[in-house]
Design a protein around this motif. Structure first.
Motif, PDB file in Angstrom:
ATOM      1  N   LEU A  33      25.970 -15.149 166.533  1.00 41.22           N
ATOM      2  CA  LEU A  33      26.768 -14.133 165.828  1.00 41.22           C
ATOM      3  C   LEU A  33      28.245 -14.278 166.161  1.00 41.22           C
ATOM      4  CD1 LEU A  33      24.427 -11.057 166.388  1.00 41.22           C
ATOM      5  CD2 LEU A  33      24.977 -12.080 164.166  1.00 41.22           C
ATOM      6  N   ASP A  34      28.530 -14.564 167.433  1.00 43.17           N
ATOM      7  CA  ASP A  34      29.917 -14.732 167.872  1.00 43.17           C
ATOM      8  C   ASP A  34      30.564 -15.920 167.169  1.00 43.17           C
ATOM      9  OD1 ASP A  34      32.203 -14.212 169.587  1.00 43.17           O
ATOM     10  OD2 ASP A  34      31.603 -16.004 170.701  1.00 43.17           O
ATOM     11  N   THR A  35      29.830 -17.004 166.995  1.00 39.44           N
ATOM     12  CA  THR A  35      30.360 -18.185 166.308  1.00 39.44           C
ATOM     13  C   THR A  35      30.693 -17.856 164.855  1.00 39.44           C
ATOM     14  OG1 THR A  35      29.119 -19.687 167.732  1.00 39.44           O
ATOM     15  CG2 THR A  35      29.837 -20.548 165.589  1.00 39.44           C
ATOM     16  N   THR A  87      35.211  -7.506 156.010  1.00 39.91           N
ATOM     17  CA  THR A  87      33.904  -6.847 156.082  1.00 39.91           C
ATOM     18  C   THR A  87      32.945  -7.654 156.945  1.00 39.91           C
ATOM     19  OG1 THR A  87      34.187  -5.852 153.893  1.00 39.91           O
ATOM     20  CG2 THR A  87      31.938  -6.034 154.731  1.00 39.91           C
ATOM     21  N   ALA A  88      32.972  -8.965 156.769  1.00 34.18           N
ATOM     22  CA  ALA A  88      32.081  -9.829 157.551  1.00 34.18           C
ATOM     23  C   ALA A  88      32.398  -9.746 159.041  1.00 34.18           C
ATOM     24  CB  ALA A  88      32.198 -11.277 157.062  1.00 34.18           C
ATOM     25  N   VAL A  89      33.685  -9.787 159.385  1.00 34.76           N
ATOM     26  CA  VAL A  89      34.088  -9.687 160.798  1.00 34.76           C
ATOM     27  C   VAL A  89      33.609  -8.360 161.385  1.00 34.76           C
ATOM     28  CG1 VAL A  89      36.053  -9.460 162.374  1.00 34.76           C
ATOM     29  CG2 VAL A  89      36.052 -11.253 160.633  1.00 34.76           C
ATOM     30  N   SER A  90      33.794  -7.288 160.638  1.00 35.69           N
ATOM     31  CA  SER A  90      33.361  -5.969 161.116  1.00 35.69           C
ATOM     32  C   SER A  90      31.849  -5.924 161.302  1.00 35.69           C
ATOM     33  CB  SER A  90      33.789  -4.876 160.134  1.00 35.69           C
ATOM     34  OG  SER A  90      35.192  -4.778 160.068  1.00 35.69           O
ATOM     35  N   ASP A  93      30.967  -7.918 164.373  1.00 39.32           N
ATOM     36  CA  ASP A  93      31.343  -7.128 165.549  1.00 39.32           C
ATOM     37  C   ASP A  93      30.293  -6.060 165.843  1.00 39.32           C
ATOM     38  OD1 ASP A  93      33.694  -8.338 166.379  1.00 39.32           O
ATOM     39  OD2 ASP A  93      34.973  -7.131 165.067  1.00 39.32           O
ATOM     40  N   ALA A  94      29.874  -5.363 164.802  1.00 35.09           N
ATOM     41  CA  ALA A  94      28.889  -4.292 164.964  1.00 35.09           C
ATOM     42  C   ALA A  94      27.550  -4.839 165.441  1.00 35.09           C
ATOM     43  CB  ALA A  94      28.722  -3.527 163.657  1.00 35.09           C
ATOM     44  N   LYS A  97      27.883  -5.759 169.070  1.00 39.60           N
ATOM     45  CA  LYS A  97      27.953  -4.537 169.876  1.00 39.60           C
ATOM     46  C   LYS A  97      26.578  -3.904 170.040  1.00 39.60           C
ATOM     47  CE  LYS A  97      30.078   0.048 170.030  1.00 39.60           C
ATOM     48  NZ  LYS A  97      30.869   1.073 169.301  1.00 39.60           N
ATOM     49  N   ARG A  98      25.781  -3.886 168.958  1.00 36.72           N
ATOM     50  CA  ARG A  98      24.447  -3.286 169.031  1.00 36.72           C
ATOM     51  C   ARG A  98      23.575  -3.994 170.066  1.00 36.72           C
ATOM     52  NH1 ARG A  98      25.005  -2.678 163.385  1.00 36.72           N
ATOM     53  NH2 ARG A  98      23.967  -4.692 162.998  1.00 36.72           N
ATOM     54  N   ILE A  99      23.719  -5.300 170.155  1.00 39.50           N
ATOM     55  CA  ILE A  99      22.943  -6.043 171.148  1.00 39.50           C
ATOM     56  C   ILE A  99      23.470  -5.772 172.553  1.00 39.50           C
ATOM     57  CG2 ILE A  99      22.267  -8.331 171.963  1.00 39.50           C
ATOM     58  CD1 ILE A  99      22.493  -9.290 169.052  1.00 39.50           C
ATOM     59  N   LEU A 100      24.791  -5.878 172.724  1.00 38.27           N
ATOM     60  CA  LEU A 100      25.382  -5.746 174.054  1.00 38.27           C
ATOM     61  C   LEU A 100      25.184  -4.355 174.642  1.00 38.27           C
ATOM     62  CD1 LEU A 100      28.754  -7.714 173.686  1.00 38.27           C
ATOM     63  CD2 LEU A 100      26.650  -8.470 174.796  1.00 38.27           C
ATOM     64  N   GLU A 101      25.304  -3.314 173.810  1.00 40.42           N
ATOM     65  CA  GLU A 101      25.217  -1.967 174.342  1.00 40.42           C
ATOM     66  C   GLU A 101      23.793  -1.592 174.756  1.00 40.42           C
ATOM     67  OE1 GLU A 101      26.719   0.450 171.193  1.00 40.42           O
ATOM     68  OE2 GLU A 101      24.865   0.420 170.032  1.00 40.42           O
TER      69      GLU A 101
END
Length: 425
Positions: A33-35, A87-90, A93-94, A97-101
């Motif tokens: 996802l980061d890539t 929109t794609a970047v957002s 990011d979301a 974030k959902r995975i990390l949190e």
């Protein structure tokens, strides 16, 4: 929250850290996802640069009377493309974030491995359990016989897992809280603080109660949450702030009611007041310099232990294993007090170092460094100093007499007008 740069640098180490928590590898999903996010961000920046260049060309062309229609059409198309990339970047990011949190803190290397509380390690034991010449009773037997601990009325008022205290037992619980606050503020450097018992979603998120543990919280109809511990508002007092390095450590303490749904605890400690939906606790929180957080962890743990020592209560210190350490903690010391009525040690305090895990969620930082300008995340620590109701239980059981009366510990007598014993009648 985790620093994604750490995961990029050594994904295998991150997966190994999560494996200690019993979790499957997750770095590949995060990095994929980061890539994609970084590729979308790069494309967005390139298109923004081209659009900026077009704006200059269009302006120059119009000043010269040239036809700029094609350039304007390209700029319009770029804007459409940029909207899609934004929109794609957002969305990336979301998703990240959902995975990390939802991932727990990385455990300190010193934390022992193990599946559950059976693998916790005792570090020390202080005080000898009293030898009784009679069979010691549990707190609820003592309290009901005294007529000062009423579970039937509490159930009528609110349901199971509530208690009504009366008379001298109610006064003793108040005395215990006052004694703890005086000790922490006058001898251990904590600042007494009164905080709200209701917090908003951002505050509950900052200390990692949300989103993972929402079922453990009581939520109001207007979207606020009753605090499960004063750790939540106390720690969040620095949310979004950049404090000066010279202000650290910030040590605060608070007496609050705590509210917990006790989801998943059906059948556990159903008798008495060991596990309640509402209870009082004196909480300690420290906002620390990263290089000093382990010193603060020991200071906090000793602060809790010294309360028990002043009260003459036997206890032991435990380090929790990997399978029993809380979500936000990197290492936790539990302090367990001896309860003769149960014939076992029970948790009365839990002192945790969270390092920068909560600080990243809260964006809590400090300014320091050799030039006084560097900004870094603080470390946060929290601990019970102590759970007041459980301390009352421990005093009742350890100081009980054969006739059912309870001797008042010396340290509490000034808070009870010199009262030496609590007896029926």
């Amino acid at each position: 929250m985790h620093d994604i740069r750490v995961i990029r640098t050594d994904p295998a180490a991150f997966d190994a850290a999560m494996a200690r928590r019993g979790l499957s590898p997750v770095s590949s999903e995060i990095l994929a996802l980061d890539t994609q996010r970084r590729a979308a961000q790069t494309a967005l920046q390139e298109k923004q640069a081209r659009r900026n260049a077009l704006a200059k060309e269009i302006g120059q062309g119009k000043r010269q009377g040239a036809d700029t229609a094609a350039l304007e059409a390209e700029a319009t198309a770029l804007r459409t493309d940029m909207d899609g990339l934004e929109t794609a970047v957002s969305e990336f990011d979301a998703a990240i974030k959902r995975i990390l949190e939802a991932l727990p803190n990385v455990l300190d290397a010193s934390v022992p491995d193990g599946p559950d509380e059976t693998a916790n390690v005792e570090l020390k034991r202080v005080g000898e359990p009293r030898a009784f010449n009679f069979v010691p009773k549990q707190h609820f037997e003592l309290g009901e016989a005294l007529g000062m601990m009423d579970f039937a009325t509490a159930a009528k008022l609110a349901g199971a897992r509530f208690t009504v205290l009366r008379g001298k037992l109610a006064r003793m619980e108040r005395a215990l809280a006052q004694f703890m606050l005086d000790f922490h503020t006058q001898e251990r450097g904590y600042e007494e603080t009164i905080v709200p018992s209701l917090v908003n979603e951002a505050t509950a998120y900052g200390t990692a109660q949300l989103p993972k543990f929402e079922e453990d919280l009581f939520k109001t109809t207007d979207g606020r949450y009753l605090i499960p511990t004063a750790e939540v508002p106390l720690t969040n007092m620095v949310a979004g702030d950049i404090v000066a390095e010279k202000q650290l450590p910030i040590r605060v303490t608070s007496l609050t009611d705590c509210f917990r749904s006790e989801a998943g605890s059906a059948g556990r400690d159903t008798r008495g007041m060991l596990r309640q939906h509402q209870f009082r606790k004196v909480e300690m929180v420290c906002i620390a310099h990263p290089e000093k957080s382990w010193d603060e962890h020991e200071w906090m743990t000793r602060s809790a232990e010294m309360v028990l020592e002043r009260l003459g209560l036997p206890y032991r210190r435990i380090v929790l294993c990997s399978g029993d350490t809380g979500f936000a903690s990197t290492r936790t010391h539990d302090i367990e007090v001896w309860l003769p009525g149960q014939g076992t040690y029970r948790e009365i305090s839990s002192c945790s170092n969270c390092k920068d895990f909560q600080a990243r969620r809260m964006n809590a930082r400090f300014r320091g460094g050799s030039d006084g300008k560097a900004v870094s995340f603080v470390h946060t620590l929290n601990g019970s100093g102590l759970a007041v109701g459980r301390t009352l239980i421990a005093v009742m059981e350890n100081y009980q007499q054969a006739d059912g009366s309870i001797t008042v510990p010396e340290a509490l007598r000034p808070y009870l007008g010199g009262l030496e014993a609590i007896a029926a009648g």
